[in-house]
Design a protein around this motif. Structure first.
Motif, PDB file in Angstrom:
ATOM      1  N   LEU A  43       0.843  -1.192   0.000  1.00 44.02           N
ATOM      2  CA  LEU A  43       0.000   0.000   0.000  1.00 44.02           C
ATOM      3  C   LEU A  43       0.880   1.245   0.000  1.00 44.02           C
ATOM      4  O   LEU A  43       1.780   1.368   0.828  1.00 44.02           O
ATOM      5  CB  LEU A  43      -0.882  -0.025   1.245  1.00 44.02           C
ATOM      6  N   VAL A  44       0.587   2.159  -0.918  1.00 41.78           N
ATOM      7  CA  VAL A  44       1.350   3.396  -1.012  1.00 41.78           C
ATOM      8  C   VAL A  44       0.393   4.566  -0.811  1.00 41.78           C
ATOM      9  O   VAL A  44      -0.616   4.672  -1.515  1.00 41.78           O
ATOM     10  CB  VAL A  44       2.033   3.512  -2.395  1.00 41.78           C
ATOM     11  N   SER A  45       0.675   5.427   0.136  1.00 44.62           N
ATOM     12  CA  SER A  45      -0.155   6.609   0.338  1.00 44.62           C
ATOM     13  C   SER A  45       0.155   7.625  -0.756  1.00 44.62           C
ATOM     14  O   SER A  45       1.312   7.970  -0.981  1.00 44.62           O
ATOM     15  CB  SER A  45       0.113   7.218   1.710  1.00 44.62           C
TER      16      SER A  45
ATOM     17  N   GLN B   6       7.089  -3.639   9.495  1.00 45.87           N
ATOM     18  CA  GLN B   6       6.343  -4.775  10.024  1.00 45.87           C
ATOM     19  C   GLN B   6       7.197  -6.028   9.940  1.00 45.87           C
ATOM     20  O   GLN B   6       7.865  -6.272   8.937  1.00 45.87           O
ATOM     21  CB  GLN B   6       5.025  -4.970   9.259  1.00 45.87           C
ATOM     22  N   ILE B   7       7.130  -6.809  11.002  1.00 46.45           N
ATOM     23  CA  ILE B   7       7.908  -8.044  11.081  1.00 46.45           C
ATOM     24  C   ILE B   7       6.999  -9.153  11.602  1.00 46.45           C
ATOM     25  O   ILE B   7       6.281  -8.938  12.597  1.00 46.45           O
ATOM     26  CB  ILE B   7       9.104  -7.887  12.058  1.00 46.45           C
ATOM     27  N   PRO B   8       6.969 -10.349  10.987  1.00 44.64           N
ATOM     28  CA  PRO B   8       7.673 -10.700   9.756  1.00 44.64           C
ATOM     29  C   PRO B   8       6.877 -10.246   8.534  1.00 44.64           C
ATOM     30  O   PRO B   8       5.751  -9.754   8.684  1.00 44.64           O
ATOM     31  CB  PRO B   8       7.733 -12.219   9.835  1.00 44.64           C
ATOM     32  N   CYS B  92      -0.318  -2.572   9.516  1.00 48.59           N
ATOM     33  CA  CYS B  92      -0.221  -1.687  10.665  1.00 48.59           C
ATOM     34  C   CYS B  92      -0.128  -0.251  10.148  1.00 48.59           C
ATOM     35  O   CYS B  92       0.430  -0.014   9.065  1.00 48.59           O
ATOM     36  CB  CYS B  92       1.036  -2.045  11.451  1.00 48.59           C
ATOM     37  N   ALA B  93      -0.656   0.688  10.905  1.00 51.63           N
ATOM     38  CA  ALA B  93      -0.561   2.103  10.540  1.00 51.63           C
ATOM     39  C   ALA B  93      -0.367   2.929  11.804  1.00 51.63           C
ATOM     40  O   ALA B  93      -0.684   2.475  12.911  1.00 51.63           O
ATOM     41  CB  ALA B  93      -1.814   2.558   9.788  1.00 51.63           C
ATOM     42  N   GLN B 103      -2.570   8.815   7.991  1.00 53.45           N
ATOM     43  CA  GLN B 103      -2.107   7.559   8.551  1.00 53.45           C
ATOM     44  C   GLN B 103      -1.027   6.988   7.639  1.00 53.45           C
ATOM     45  O   GLN B 103      -1.192   6.947   6.426  1.00 53.45           O
ATOM     46  CB  GLN B 103      -3.268   6.575   8.690  1.00 53.45           C
ATOM     47  N   TYR B 104       0.060   6.536   8.249  1.00 54.11           N
ATOM     48  CA  TYR B 104       1.163   5.938   7.515  1.00 54.11           C
ATOM     49  C   TYR B 104       1.093   4.426   7.695  1.00 54.11           C
ATOM     50  O   TYR B 104       0.998   3.936   8.822  1.00 54.11           O
ATOM     51  CB  TYR B 104       2.496   6.472   8.033  1.00 54.11           C
ATOM     52  N   PHE B 105       1.154   3.715   6.575  1.00 56.08           N
ATOM     53  CA  PHE B 105       0.974   2.270   6.584  1.00 56.08           C
ATOM     54  C   PHE B 105       2.293   1.524   6.403  1.00 56.08           C
ATOM     55  O   PHE B 105       3.185   1.973   5.670  1.00 56.08           O
ATOM     56  CB  PHE B 105       0.018   1.847   5.458  1.00 56.08           C
ATOM     57  N   GLY B 106       2.369   0.385   7.055  1.00 56.17           N
ATOM     58  CA  GLY B 106       3.474  -0.522   6.849  1.00 56.17           C
ATOM     59  C   GLY B 106       3.243  -1.389   5.619  1.00 56.17           C
ATOM     60  O   GLY B 106       2.178  -1.316   4.998  1.00 56.17           O
TER      61      GLY B 106
END
Lengths: 111, 114
Positions: A43-45, B6-8, B92-93, B103-106
């Motif tokens: 996913l890219v913002s 994010q892991i794994p 996850c964000a 919101q920034y997403f992994g």
């Protein structure tokens, strides 16, 4: 009920053409975000645009909150623009809530 | 720009086992989220977390799910026990402030439950 409606569901473009993607909301929001999802899922913002017009490179988003809609304009499409474009909104409230996503517009750009 | 890790990236487990998904949010962010996307389907909100507490959860956030962020380390999503329908990509964000913030997403963790 789908709270975020996106149209069209899919779009086929010839490289160089422009495109307009639409998003409408069934409830009021004060937060709109556009994403691009790669075929592999990453996913890219693209743009965070709660109101007005914002531009990033070849992408321009216009959000009219009182009309509960937002659009994403892609100019001079490229083959690498192919993928799914997601619109998301956050319900107006008094604390940070989760984003509600639309089903997306699948864009295919051909040479 | 700010990055969420994010892991794994992939996890395969047997049904009934416990799994913990880890998220390293943007360093100064205060709000944390988990989303779930089943292959080919819509992204859906699971839960958000602030100041050590769950603020809101969706109906997808089953009793088998829990979240925590002990002592500012990873923000985790634990599923115990797992079920076949938990197979999905979990994103996850994080965001800095409430109400008016991006919101920034992994990159997501692909969970496969066998």
């Amino acid at each position: 009920e789908q709270q975020v409606q996106q149209s069209p569901a899919s779009l086929v473009l010839q490289e160089g053409e422009n495109a307009e993607l639409q998003c409408s909301f069934s409830i009021f929001t004060n937060q709109v975000q556009w994403f691009y999802q790669r075929p592999g899922g990453r996913l890219v913002s693209l743009l965070y645009n709660p109101s007005g017009t914002k531009q990033s490179g070849r992408l321009t988003s216009t959000t009219v909150i009182k009309e509960r809609r937002s659009s994403l304009h892609i100019s001079s499409s490229q083959i690498t623009d192919s993928g799914t474009y997601l619109c998301a909104m956050e319900r107006s409230g008094n604390y940070a809530q989760g984003l509600t996503f639309g089903l997306g517009t699948r864009v295919s750009v051909f040479p | 720009g700010p990055k969420v890790l994010q892991i794994p990236s992939h996890q395969i487990i047997d049904m009934g086992q416990m799994v913990t998904l880890n998220c390293d949010p943007v360093s100064n962010h205060l709000y944390f989220y988990w989303y779930k996307q089943i292959l080919g389907q819509q992204m859906e909100f699971l839960v958000n977390f602030y100041n050590g507490k769950v603020m809101e959860k969706s109906k997808l956030f089953k009793d088998q799910f829990s979240v925590e962020r002990p002592d500012g380390s990873y923000f985790t999503l634990k599923i115990q026990p797992t079920a076949l329908e938990d197979s999905a990509v979990y994103f996850c964000a994080s965001s800095l402030i409430w109400g008016e913030d991006e919101q920034y997403f992994g990159p997501g963790t692909r969970l496969t439950v066998l």
